[in-house]
Design an enzyme around this catalytic site. Structure first.
Site, PDB file in Angstrom:
ATOM      1  N   HIS A 294       0.839  -1.203   0.000  1.00 45.70           N
ATOM      2  CA  HIS A 294       0.000   0.000   0.000  1.00 45.70           C
ATOM      3  C   HIS A 294       0.876   1.256   0.000  1.00 45.70           C
ATOM      4  O   HIS A 294       0.668   2.175  -0.786  1.00 45.70           O
ATOM      5  CB  HIS A 294      -0.904  -0.046   1.236  1.00 45.70           C
ATOM      6  CG  HIS A 294      -1.742   1.173   1.448  1.00 45.70           C
ATOM      7  ND1 HIS A 294      -3.084   1.204   1.147  1.00 45.70           N
ATOM      8  CD2 HIS A 294      -1.449   2.391   1.938  1.00 45.70           C
ATOM      9  CE1 HIS A 294      -3.558   2.397   1.435  1.00 45.70           C
ATOM     10  NE2 HIS A 294      -2.593   3.142   1.922  1.00 45.70           N
ATOM     11  N   GLU A 295       1.888   1.266   0.863  1.00 46.00           N
ATOM     12  CA  GLU A 295       2.762   2.446   0.964  1.00 46.00           C
ATOM     13  C   GLU A 295       3.592   2.636  -0.311  1.00 46.00           C
ATOM     14  O   GLU A 295       3.741   3.749  -0.813  1.00 46.00           O
ATOM     15  CB  GLU A 295       3.695   2.330   2.168  1.00 46.00           C
ATOM     16  CG  GLU A 295       2.996   2.248   3.515  1.00 46.00           C
ATOM     17  CD  GLU A 295       1.956   3.329   3.707  1.00 46.00           C
ATOM     18  OE1 GLU A 295       2.061   4.400   3.095  1.00 46.00           O
ATOM     19  OE2 GLU A 295       1.003   3.088   4.465  1.00 46.00           O
TER      20      GLU A 295
ATOM     21  N   HIS B  39       1.665   4.232  -2.935  1.00 43.29           N
ATOM     22  CA  HIS B  39       1.567   5.693  -2.774  1.00 43.29           C
ATOM     23  C   HIS B  39       2.761   6.368  -3.460  1.00 43.29           C
ATOM     24  O   HIS B  39       2.635   7.429  -4.052  1.00 43.29           O
ATOM     25  CB  HIS B  39       1.581   6.085  -1.294  1.00 43.29           C
ATOM     26  CG  HIS B  39       0.215   6.100  -0.669  1.00 43.29           C
ATOM     27  ND1 HIS B  39      -0.884   6.641  -1.280  1.00 43.29           N
ATOM     28  CD2 HIS B  39      -0.225   5.637   0.528  1.00 43.29           C
ATOM     29  CE1 HIS B  39      -1.933   6.511  -0.490  1.00 43.29           C
ATOM     30  NE2 HIS B  39      -1.566   5.898   0.608  1.00 43.29           N
TER      31      HIS B  39
ATOM     32  N   GLU C  46      -6.480   6.555  -1.504  1.00 42.73           N
ATOM     33  CA  GLU C  46      -6.416   5.396  -0.618  1.00 42.73           C
ATOM     34  C   GLU C  46      -6.978   4.156  -1.308  1.00 42.73           C
ATOM     35  O   GLU C  46      -6.410   3.074  -1.220  1.00 42.73           O
ATOM     36  CB  GLU C  46      -7.198   5.649   0.676  1.00 42.73           C
ATOM     37  CG  GLU C  46      -6.550   6.644   1.613  1.00 42.73           C
ATOM     38  CD  GLU C  46      -5.145   6.239   1.989  1.00 42.73           C
ATOM     39  OE1 GLU C  46      -4.911   5.056   2.297  1.00 42.73           O
ATOM     40  OE2 GLU C  46      -4.255   7.095   1.944  1.00 42.73           O
TER      41      GLU C  46
END
Lengths: 406, 188
Positions: free
Chosen positions: A143-144, A147, A230
């Site tokens: 997830h990070e 980003h 997100e």
């Protein structure tokens, strides 16, 4: 620059333009009210914005990491974490290994920062590091990393700098208008000719309303952009790890935690994996949150049965919401059907526990069957025990949000 | 000049720009594929380097499992020698190496003292991660090949690909069925 942002959504850019328009409007009215020419106000707004942007661009990540109290770790300090970050770096095709940071805090959270993919950092709290197994850690880091890969970090930095500029300008301007406005207004109206008085008052009122409303509007737009990103990051994480359940169960653990991150604030909130400011028990309304509700994100991830491509995430989203998708067509086009993988073997301790639980579950299932309960399997993996007196023809799975026909 | 000449010039200019863009896009995708292939290579080499260490560590505790050690070492050497071969051939040999490694680690299961050894635990983490990195780099390579192949085969970019003779990429498939089912090494 924008075409580099793979699967960046048009909507995010439009919203960014809207914030910029609000910033210019604030500058314009400040100019009209205080300098009697719009240009002066616009210049002040742009100068403040430029200075803040430069600081954010060159110092943003070190300020952010410093504020969070993060310390850098190498492959020998935290081998598992470092390895997982490298795994996700490879899976996402990021050119350069991001720096890895650890925050000494029992709260469960993680964030990414860095102005571009070659100068990026990932930070995770020690609490989260201890709580997660390898698959879950992979989901969170995926997830990070996404980003970073999707350039959300840059987008959010640009947006938050504009938001900050608007807040600062509006704050000072409205204070001056409210406390010094009467005196200043008298002086100005007496010095100017009588005919301009009416227009002056209108400008003053419009300006005052704008000063009060602008920060609020900008904040809403900021939240909207953040929420969109997100979802995209969750979808990318599922695609990189090929295993949405990892992130789903990590989010479950994060959602169940009652620790609040000590060193987080409004400005840094959107970069965390879950909203660090969310107080336990308080249900955040949809408009004023940087993150979609965790329970909803988990449901979407678990509704992704069979595939992990963006298309699968999108249909899982519409299934949970009962309406449209969340990702753009361009984002989904990249990869076709993508299969899911199996869970990694767990550590010895967990294995024993889950075996025990499975055995007792088996026994209780048998007892329920003897009581004429019906056992229904949901595609997400949950088993539902339907009592014999149940008359409806379908049940709702609370784990993934599906409706299962009986 | 007449207006239609301008239109022809404009259309020609757009066409040229599009050809340049499509060509560069294909080159970019091909470079990503090349880079992804190099990344798999790095990880496979890392696995070759880890194996002798692992074999030495396990040997210290499990002296009687000579056959298993020999199999791993043989599979490793064969895979290493084939490192210049194409994706298909390599996939097969790497799959066999993965299986032999799995057997070695299964043997390690039977020796509790070995499982408590710090050196072995560190090697285990490295090996797990390397296995993951291999499969993730393979995954990224295959995704990149898919993107490139789509561009080469789909209209209109297939015209450019044909003109400049772009070749379809080869997927990295693991041919051993057992390896495909259990790509992860179990340490529990």
């Amino acid at each position: 620059m924008w075409e580099q942002i793979r699967s960046n959504q048009v909507r995010s850019v439009i919203l960014l333009g809207l914030i910029a328009a609000i910033l210019l409007a604030v500058g314009y009215f400040i100019g009209l009210i205080f300098f009697e020419s719009a240009i002066g106000g616009l210049i002040i707004a742009l100068v403040i914005w430029a200075i803040m942007s430069l600081v954010a661009y060159f110092q943003g990540d070190s300020i952010l990491l410093g504020m969070a109290g993060a310390r850098k770790v190498g492959p020998s300090d935290a081998p598992r974490l470092y390895n997982v970050v490298e795994e996700m770096k490879i899976a996402s095709g990021l050119e350069k290994m991001p720096n890895v940071y650890v925050i000494d805090d029992p709260a469960l959270n993680a964030f990414a920062t860095g102005r571009d993919p070659t100068k990026a950092s990932v930070a995770i709290t020690t609490g989260l590091l201890q709580k997660l197994n390898r698959d879950e850690l992979q989901g969170v880091i995926g997830h990070e990393i996404s980003h970073i890969k999707n350039r959300d970090v840059l987008l959010m930095a640009i947006t938050s700098v504009m938001l900050g500029t608007i807040v600062i300008l509006a704050w000072y301007a409205s204070r001056v208008l409210i406390f010094g406005g009467i005196a200043g207004g008298n002086r100005r109206s007496s010095s100017s000719s009588g005919g301009g008085g009416g227009a002056q008052v209108i400008i003053l009122i419009v300006g005052l309303v704008l000063m009060i409303l602008a920060p609020i509007m900008a904040q809403f737009i900021y939240y909207a952009i953040s929420r969109k990103r997100e979802y995209l990051a969750d979808a990318s994480s599922a695609l990189y790890t090929r295993y949405p359940e990892g992130l789903a169960s990590a989010l479950e653990k994060i959602g169940a935690s009652t620790h609040q991150l000590k060193k987080a604030n409004q400005a840094t909130a959107p970069m965390y994996i879950a909203n660090p400011l969310n107080k336990e028990g308080r249900k955040l309304s949809d408009l004023t949150s940087t993150h979609p509700p965790i329970s909803e994100r988990i449901k979407i991830l678990r509704a992704m049965a069979g595939g992990v491509s963006f298309t699968d995430y999108n249909s899982a989203y519409s299934q949970v919401h009962g309406r449209g998708g969340v990702l753009s067509k361009a984002a989904m086009g990249a990869v076709g059907a993508v299969g899911m993988r199996q869970a990694s073997p767990s550590a010895p301790g967990e294995m024993a526990l889950s075996e025990k639980a499975a055995r007792s579950r088996e026994v209780s299932d048998m007892m329920l069957k003897m009581d004429k309960y019906r056992i229904v399997d949901c595609p997400c993996g949950a088993k539902w025990k339907v009592p014999p007196g149940y008359t409806e023809d379908s049940i709702y799975c609370t784990r993934c949000g599906r409706t299962i026909k009986l | 000049m007449a207006w239609w000449i301008w239109i022809i010039i404009a259309v020609a200019a757009i066409l040229v720009l599009w050809i340049i863009g499509a060509y560069n896009g294909l080159i970019g995708l091909r470079n990503i594929v090349k880079n992804a292939w190099a990344q798999i290579d790095v990880q496979l080499k890392r696995r070759y380097d880890l194996i002798p260490n692992l074999v030495e560590t396990v040997k210290g505790y499990a002296k009687h499992e000579r056959e298993v050690f020999e199999n791993v070492t043989k599979a490793r050497n064969m895979a290493q020698q084939a490192s210049s071969a194409g994706a298909g051939e390599r996939g097969k040999l790497e799959g066999e190496l993965g299986m032999a490694l799995g057997r070695l680690l299964a043997v390690a299961e039977a020796y509790p003292e070995l499982k408590a050894n710090q050196n072995f635990l560190a090697l285990q983490e490295e090996l797990t991660s390397t296995e993951n990195k291999i499969s993730f780099s393979r995954q990224f390579y295959n995704d990149s090949v898919l993107n490139l192949n789509n561009k080469i085969q789909m209209f209109p970019s297939n015209v450019i690909a044909g003109m400049f003779n772009f070749k379809l990429g080869e997927f990295f498939e693991v041919t051993v069925e057992a390896e495909r089912q259990a790509p992860k090494v179990s340490f529990s």
